[in-house]
Design a protein around this motif. Sequence first.
Motif, PDB file in Angstrom:
ATOM      1  N   TYR A   1      -7.544   9.763 -46.686  1.00 15.30           N
ATOM      2  CA  TYR A   1      -8.681   8.930 -47.111  1.00 15.30           C
ATOM      3  C   TYR A   1      -8.770   8.874 -48.632  1.00 15.30           C
ATOM      4  CZ  TYR A   1     -11.091   7.773 -42.767  1.00 15.30           C
ATOM      5  OH  TYR A   1     -11.428   7.208 -41.565  1.00 15.30           O
ATOM      6  N   GLU A   2      -8.662  10.026 -49.258  1.00 18.62           N
ATOM      7  CA  GLU A   2      -8.831  10.051 -50.721  1.00 18.62           C
ATOM      8  C   GLU A   2      -7.725   9.255 -51.411  1.00 18.62           C
ATOM      9  OE1 GLU A   2     -11.358  11.052 -52.546  1.00 18.62           O
ATOM     10  OE2 GLU A   2     -12.535  12.014 -50.961  1.00 18.62           O
ATOM     11  N   LEU A   3      -6.505   9.274 -50.822  1.00 15.04           N
ATOM     12  CA  LEU A   3      -5.418   8.469 -51.419  1.00 15.04           C
ATOM     13  C   LEU A   3      -5.755   6.984 -51.322  1.00 15.04           C
ATOM     14  CD1 LEU A   3      -2.147  10.285 -50.321  1.00 15.04           C
ATOM     15  CD2 LEU A   3      -3.013  10.017 -52.645  1.00 15.04           C
TER      16      LEU A   3
ATOM     17  N   ASN B   1     -10.923   2.445 -41.243  1.00 17.75           N
ATOM     18  CA  ASN B   1     -11.849   2.417 -40.108  1.00 17.75           C
ATOM     19  C   ASN B   1     -11.142   2.899 -38.842  1.00 17.75           C
ATOM     20  OD1 ASN B   1     -14.321   1.609 -41.086  1.00 17.75           O
ATOM     21  ND2 ASN B   1     -13.779  -0.534 -41.097  1.00 17.75           N
ATOM     22  N   GLN B   2      -9.891   2.437 -38.682  1.00 18.90           N
ATOM     23  CA  GLN B   2      -9.148   2.821 -37.469  1.00 18.90           C
ATOM     24  C   GLN B   2      -8.828   4.312 -37.461  1.00 18.90           C
ATOM     25  OE1 GLN B   2      -5.703   0.299 -37.392  1.00 18.90           O
ATOM     26  NE2 GLN B   2      -6.961  -1.539 -37.292  1.00 18.90           N
ATOM     27  N   GLN B   3      -8.670   4.872 -38.671  1.00 20.51           N
ATOM     28  CA  GLN B   3      -8.275   6.283 -38.755  1.00 20.51           C
ATOM     29  C   GLN B   3      -9.320   7.230 -38.179  1.00 20.51           C
ATOM     30  OE1 GLN B   3      -5.555   5.942 -42.697  1.00 20.51           O
ATOM     31  NE2 GLN B   3      -7.129   7.462 -42.733  1.00 20.51           N
TER      32      GLN B   3
ATOM     33  N   TRP C   1     -17.341   1.349 -41.571  1.00 18.48           N
ATOM     34  CA  TRP C   1     -16.876   2.730 -41.757  1.00 18.48           C
ATOM     35  C   TRP C   1     -18.060   3.691 -41.678  1.00 18.48           C
ATOM     36  CZ3 TRP C   1     -17.854   6.874 -44.960  1.00 18.48           C
ATOM     37  CH2 TRP C   1     -17.020   7.974 -44.744  1.00 18.48           C
ATOM     38  N   ARG C   2     -19.145   3.330 -42.352  1.00 18.19           N
ATOM     39  CA  ARG C   2     -20.336   4.211 -42.316  1.00 18.19           C
ATOM     40  C   ARG C   2     -20.778   4.429 -40.869  1.00 18.19           C
ATOM     41  NH1 ARG C   2     -22.200   4.497 -47.601  1.00 18.19           N
ATOM     42  NH2 ARG C   2     -21.830   2.607 -48.799  1.00 18.19           N
ATOM     43  N   TYR C   3     -20.736   3.326 -40.094  1.00 19.01           N
ATOM     44  CA  TYR C   3     -21.171   3.421 -38.699  1.00 19.01           C
ATOM     45  C   TYR C   3     -20.251   4.348 -37.899  1.00 19.01           C
ATOM     46  CZ  TYR C   3     -22.368   2.130 -33.947  1.00 19.01           C
ATOM     47  OH  TYR C   3     -22.740   2.190 -32.628  1.00 19.01           O
ATOM     48  N   ARG C   4     -18.940   4.148 -38.051  1.00 20.70           N
ATOM     49  CA  ARG C   4     -17.993   4.952 -37.279  1.00 20.70           C
ATOM     50  C   ARG C   4     -18.082   6.427 -37.678  1.00 20.70           C
ATOM     51  NH1 ARG C   4     -12.631   3.235 -34.933  1.00 20.70           N
ATOM     52  NH2 ARG C   4     -13.411   4.978 -33.721  1.00 20.70           N
ATOM     53  N   HIS C   5     -18.237   6.671 -38.987  1.00 20.35           N
ATOM     54  CA  HIS C   5     -18.362   8.041 -39.490  1.00 20.35           C
ATOM     55  C   HIS C   5     -19.641   8.679 -38.933  1.00 20.35           C
ATOM     56  CE1 HIS C   5     -19.758  10.875 -42.713  1.00 20.35           C
ATOM     57  NE2 HIS C   5     -18.545  11.350 -42.552  1.00 20.35           N
ATOM     58  N   PHE C   6     -20.735   7.912 -38.969  1.00 24.78           N
ATOM     59  CA  PHE C   6     -22.020   8.408 -38.463  1.00 24.78           C
ATOM     60  C   PHE C   6     -21.930   8.767 -36.970  1.00 24.78           C
ATOM     61  CE2 PHE C   6     -25.494   6.225 -36.012  1.00 24.78           C
ATOM     62  CZ  PHE C   6     -26.357   7.306 -35.928  1.00 24.78           C
ATOM     63  N   MET C   7     -21.296   7.865 -36.177  1.00 29.33           N
ATOM     64  CA  MET C   7     -21.185   8.128 -34.734  1.00 29.33           C
ATOM     65  C   MET C   7     -20.319   9.370 -34.483  1.00 29.33           C
ATOM     66  SD  MET C   7     -22.945   5.897 -33.126  1.00 29.33           S
ATOM     67  CE  MET C   7     -22.423   5.595 -31.467  1.00 29.33           C
TER      68      MET C   7
END
Length: 347
Positions: free
Chosen positions: A43-45, A91-93, A279-285
């Motif tokens: 992610y950071e890369l 997002n897929q990751q 992304w925020r949504y997927r991370h939150f879930m």
Amino acid sequence: MKDLYYSDYIELNKILNSQHPKSFSSVEDGNDEMLFIIIHQVYELWFKQIIFELDLVRHIFIKGGINDNSDDMSKVVQKLKRIGKVLELINQQVSVLETMTALDFLEFRNVLLPASGFQSKQFRLIEAKLGLKMEQRYKREYYKHTRRGSLSESDLQEVNQAESESTLKELVIKWLERMPFFEEEYWKDYKQAAELDSGERHKFWVDYRNAYQDSLSENESGRLSEFDKVFFEEGRGDVPPAAMRAALFITIYRNLPIFQMPFELLNTLSEIDELLSNWRYRHFMMVRRMIGLRVGTGGTSGAGYLEGTLSQHYAFREITELATFLIQRSKRPALPIVLKEKVSFNL
Ligand code: HEM
């Protein structure tokens, strides 16, 4: 001279020797901490690449004289579309990390305290460079201090610095405000449809406002005063009325050759906002599945905080919500011939 070797060129040894799980030392005792570290590094890369592209785009705007027909504009759109593709990928990751269960995570969660993704300076830089300001953030108080779990003093300074430089949003606003198509020379033969006094307003906008009014249903009548507020009085959010008018004009006449690239630009900005919020949504879930309602390692309320950012952290909301003020294609005022010629590359 020695031939360049693949792993030297991409400094692979440094990268591959940078995974040091804290909860196990041999593969036999291994757990998902390895995946957790690698996925954050990946992610950071990608964040680094996004920042690189954002700086390049900002630089094109900053150096000035961006011409809607020039290579500059297509380069800007190309780079921003690339950012969109990277966001799709990251997002897929999330689903790779979701192969780890809550119990798997508990095996090593304690070793990372009080470190947290909240401390990702690069993520904050992306938000800041796009144009999200500190005062627009959900739970601003989390950002103000540099105690355990928050950004370090020097990282916070860097984020503040990025906010104080010209953000992509500010640069796009300036570019929109400079749009020259309302100069009188193009409008001499414009036939105003409405028999209304145009007053201070350009006669085109008097007609457009009229058509917009006709398009509103009974329970939407309040939208007309909002139209006046957004396009002639206050603007919307931090976008002034002139920039809102230019963005609307581009959106309405996007089919005209000169507006195709500018429309692509505006559309891609909305897309970036949408992909970031995906992304925020997927991370939150994912976080809710991993830690339920427990507080985050960074000391926020956890899933509750992340859900709040989802509804509030947008850089280009005003552009996306322009759709509120659109009318049907067939109802658009006909542009004067002189202006049509100008915007059709007939110069
Ligand atoms: C097991 C997986 C994960 C869990 C349980 C988790 C949990 C959390 C929590 C609870 C927060 C809120 C701050 C806090 O109090 O700690 C947070 C923020 C954050 N995390 Fe994660 N996270 C995970 C994976 C990731 C990954 C793979 C990334 C990729 C870089 C990431 C990036 C971030 C970022 C950027 C924030 C700040 C979001 C914001 O403030 O809008 N996280 N995480």
